[in-house]
Write a protein that holds these residues in place. Structure first.
Motif, PDB file in Angstrom:
ATOM      1  N   GLY A 299       0.858  -1.442   0.016  1.00 13.44           N
ATOM      2  CA  GLY A 299       0.174   0.748   0.326  1.00 13.44           C
ATOM      3  C   GLY A 299       0.787   1.571   0.007  1.00 13.44           C
ATOM      4  N   GLN A 300       0.029   2.458   0.225  1.00 17.68           N
ATOM      5  CA  GLN A 300       0.490   3.444   0.080  1.00 17.68           C
ATOM      6  C   GLN A 300       1.866   3.804   1.252  1.00 17.68           C
ATOM      7  N   THR A 301       1.269   3.230   2.152  1.00 17.91           N
ATOM      8  CA  THR A 301       2.271   3.240   3.315  1.00 17.91           C
ATOM      9  C   THR A 301       4.169   3.169   2.901  1.00 17.91           C
ATOM     10  N   ASP A 302       3.751   1.861   2.382  1.00 17.38           N
ATOM     11  CA  ASP A 302       4.502   0.851   2.856  1.00 17.38           C
ATOM     12  C   ASP A 302       5.728   2.230   1.524  1.00 17.38           C
ATOM     13  N   LYS A 303       4.955   1.830   0.054  1.00 16.94           N
ATOM     14  CA  LYS A 303       5.522   3.156  -0.422  1.00 16.94           C
ATOM     15  C   LYS A 303       6.045   4.144  -0.716  1.00 16.94           C
ATOM     16  N   ILE A 304       5.831   5.288   0.202  1.00 20.82           N
ATOM     17  CA  ILE A 304       5.910   6.400   0.579  1.00 20.82           C
ATOM     18  C   ILE A 304       6.756   6.746   1.552  1.00 20.82           C
ATOM     19  N   VAL A 305       7.594   5.384   2.300  1.00 20.97           N
ATOM     20  CA  VAL A 305       8.485   5.241   3.831  1.00 20.97           C
ATOM     21  C   VAL A 305       9.386   4.883   2.927  1.00 20.97           C
ATOM     22  N   LEU A 306       9.155   3.485   1.968  1.00 18.39           N
ATOM     23  CA  LEU A 306      10.358   3.101   1.698  1.00 18.39           C
ATOM     24  C   LEU A 306      11.093   4.023   0.764  1.00 18.39           C
ATOM     25  N   SER A 307      10.595   4.701   0.144  1.00 21.86           N
ATOM     26  CA  SER A 307      11.207   6.001  -0.776  1.00 21.86           C
ATOM     27  C   SER A 307      12.091   6.845   0.253  1.00 21.86           C
ATOM     28  N   TYR A 308      11.703   7.037   0.831  1.00 19.10           N
ATOM     29  CA  TYR A 308      12.104   8.907   1.547  1.00 19.10           C
ATOM     30  C   TYR A 308      13.366   7.464   2.801  1.00 19.10           C
ATOM     31  N   TYR A 404      -5.349   2.402  12.820  1.00 20.67           N
ATOM     32  CA  TYR A 404      -4.352   3.739  12.860  1.00 20.67           C
ATOM     33  C   TYR A 404      -4.977   4.456  11.378  1.00 20.67           C
ATOM     34  N   LYS A 405      -5.610   5.554  11.704  1.00 19.02           N
ATOM     35  CA  LYS A 405      -6.381   6.516  11.141  1.00 19.02           C
ATOM     36  C   LYS A 405      -4.586   7.026  10.459  1.00 19.02           C
ATOM     37  N   ASN A 406      -4.165   7.867   8.649  1.00 19.56           N
ATOM     38  CA  ASN A 406      -3.531   8.594   8.589  1.00 19.56           C
ATOM     39  C   ASN A 406      -2.127   8.330   8.948  1.00 19.56           C
ATOM     40  N   LYS A 407      -2.107   6.746   8.783  1.00 20.66           N
ATOM     41  CA  LYS A 407      -0.821   5.704   8.765  1.00 20.66           C
ATOM     42  C   LYS A 407       0.552   6.754   7.327  1.00 20.66           C
ATOM     43  N   PRO A 408      -0.363   6.411   6.638  1.00 17.16           N
ATOM     44  CA  PRO A 408       1.343   7.084   5.920  1.00 17.16           C
ATOM     45  C   PRO A 408       1.428   8.218   6.084  1.00 17.16           C
ATOM     46  N   PHE A 409       0.983   9.353   6.739  1.00 11.70           N
ATOM     47  CA  PHE A 409       1.400  11.091   7.779  1.00 11.70           C
ATOM     48  C   PHE A 409       2.446  10.633   8.468  1.00 11.70           C
ATOM     49  N   TYR A 410       1.753  10.053   9.381  1.00 10.89           N
ATOM     50  CA  TYR A 410       1.910   9.530  10.611  1.00 10.89           C
ATOM     51  C   TYR A 410       4.042   8.467  10.403  1.00 10.89           C
ATOM     52  N   ALA A 411       4.114   7.765   9.567  1.00  9.35           N
ATOM     53  CA  ALA A 411       4.277   7.300   9.696  1.00  9.35           C
ATOM     54  C   ALA A 411       6.048   7.948   8.970  1.00  9.35           C
ATOM     55  N   LEU A 412       5.401   8.836   7.738  1.00  6.84           N
ATOM     56  CA  LEU A 412       6.753   9.634   7.328  1.00  6.84           C
ATOM     57  C   LEU A 412       6.739  10.686   8.548  1.00  6.84           C
ATOM     58  N   GLU A 413       6.002  11.445   8.774  1.00  4.77           N
ATOM     59  CA  GLU A 413       6.513  11.606   9.443  1.00  4.77           C
ATOM     60  C   GLU A 413       7.447  12.041  10.765  1.00  4.77           C
ATOM     61  N   THR A 414       7.271  10.918  10.408  1.00  3.87           N
ATOM     62  CA  THR A 414       8.518  10.011  12.072  1.00  3.87           C
ATOM     63  C   THR A 414       9.725  10.254  11.118  1.00  3.87           C
ATOM     64  N   VAL A 415       9.775   9.431   9.816  1.00  3.90           N
ATOM     65  CA  VAL A 415      10.917   8.874  10.031  1.00  3.90           C
ATOM     66  C   VAL A 415      11.775  10.268   9.082  1.00  3.90           C
TER      67      VAL A 415
END
Length: 435
Positions: A299-308, A404-415
């Motif tokens: 999903g989107q979380t994996d795509k966003i976070v892995l790229s960063y 987990y609401k807004n998972k991609p946002f909070y995951a990216l905010e962390t990394v």
């Protein structure tokens, strides 16, 4: 008459290649892999181009091009053009064969004029990526010699007027697309473009993304009216995942060029619907055919976070594509596609073995994981598992069951936090994914 197959030996970049022809064939591949060379070989076979210096790859060996064709009455025959060193060009015919017949027997040598009579039944129209205005003028004249196009003479006048006014090549291209669109809207007969082949290099030139999709759709609709279209492109907007059978991927392997096609059926039943939905939800997934390596994620979380994380660790590759498959259940479909076209990949997924899941959920998750592992072709791909989800790896903890609401946002905010330190286990996985 219909072209079914082409075999080429000792032509430019090719030692020995063959290609099954479709109503709509899409050539993709890196520069200097032979896409233009193949089109020029077709032009020579149909006598719409002369033999030039450099066309014969090895001057000490024969040049041979064989076309398998289907006649008006359904019979299948072959034509061959042969250039032996220090001999004049020879022409051959083989009648009444099966589509996939092999062997060199039963060829009948024919006169040049007889060969030209056969191939003259096919009207071939070639649009190169770059051309002089004088050549464009010639192409327009040649195109509108087709009797069926008399009713579309207004487009001929537009071409001629714009050439006289020295308009831009982008303008000419839009006239051509509008011409194809009008035919698609007005014509109903599947024989309108009978015995016609269009070869078009880089149709995306001068077009914005929306116009590219409109051009692709116009071409697709015209193939349903009897036009055989052969397009070479570097744009993912000329590719639909569901039309994978139209794709021809050109690759250079050391000193040789190989062409990858897949004529079989990769999906069945509900898989077809799910796969096509995946494309329409995100048409950019088509870029996987241009990638040096494909990273399949859920999903989107994996795509966003892995790229960063990959950029942060200095291991990101712009010639890799991260493809979000929509869910773990869809990853096997993408694996089959990548296996079929010999595209390297890594499948990244969560085990989903959370301690709070019930026995049935755990069993279903394990079956999905095993399915992915079973489909991975070790010569091309591998799989990498996150323990449960990427958030647990990011936070280096086992998480409770929650929404987990807004998972991609909070995951990216962390990394992206400058104080964030990538856990060693996660770093090793990211480096392996992008190696």
């Amino acid at each position: 008459m219909r072209l079914l197959k082409v075999q080429i030996k000792n032509w430019q970049t090719f030692s020995d290649v063959s290609l099954e022809c479709k109503d709509f064939s899409i050539f993709i591949g890196a520069s200097s892999t032979g896409k233009s060379s193949f089109m020029k070989a077709l032009l020579y076979f149909f006598q719409a181009r002369n033999l030039h210096d450099g066309d014969i790859r090895n001057p000490n060996l024969p040049l041979e091009i064989i076309g398998t064709l289907k006649g008006e009455k359904g019979h299948i025959f072959q034509l061959k053009i042969l250039n032996n060193p220090y001999q004049k060009t020879r022409y051959f015919l083989k009648n009444n064969i099966s589509k996939h017949e092999k062997g060199t027997k039963n060829w009948e040598e024919i006169e040049e004029k007889d060969y030209k009579n056969y191939v003259s039944e096919i009207h071939i129209f070639y649009v190169p990526a770059f051309m002089k205005t004088s050549y464009l003028d010639y192409l327009v004249e040649k195109l509108f010699q087709n009797e069926n196009l008399k009713k579309y003479y207004k487009h001929y006048k537009k071409f001629k007027n714009s050439i006289d006014k020295k308009m831009s090549f982008g303008y000419y291209r839009h006239i051509f697309i509008n011409f194809l669109q009008e035919i698609a809207e007005k014509e109903k007969s599947h024989n309108f473009w009978e015995n016609s082949i269009l070869l078009w290099e880089e149709p995306e030139f001068y077009l914005n993304p929306q116009q590219e999709r409109a051009c692709y759709e116009a071409l697709l609709q015209n193939t349903k009216l009897g036009l055989m279209a052969v397009v070479s492109t570097n744009s993912s907007r000329f590719i639909e995942l569901e039309n994978y059978q139209s794709l021809c991927i050109f690759r250079r392997i050391k000193e040789e060029v190989e062409i990858y096609q897949y004529s079989g059926t990769l999906f069945s039943g509900d898989e077809v619907i799910v796969f096509n939905m995946n494309y329409w939800i995100n048409p950019d997934r088509s870029e996987l055919f241009f990638a040096k390596k494909v990273i399949l994620v859920e999903g989107q979380t994996d795509k966003i976070v892995l790229s960063y994380l990959a950029k942060n660790l200095g291991v990101y590759h712009y010639d890799y594509s991260i493809v979000e498959c929509g869910s773990k259940s869809s990853i096997p479909q993408f694996i089959r596609l990548l296996n079929a076209f010999h595209i390297p990949y890594v499948a990244v997924y969560d085990k989903d073995n959370h301690y709070w899941r019930n026995e049935t959920e755990l069993e279903n998750s394990t079956l999905k994981n095993k399915m992915i592992q079973k489909l991975v072709w070790k010569k091309l791909g591998e799989w990498i598992e996150f323990e449960n989800d990427i958030e647990e790896e990011i936070y280096d903890e086992s998480r409770d069951k929650k929404n987990y609401k807004n998972k991609p946002f909070y995951a990216l905010e962390t990394v992206v936090n400058p104080n964030y330190i990538v856990p060693k286990k996660l770093e090793e996985k990211v480096r392996k994914i992008f190696e």
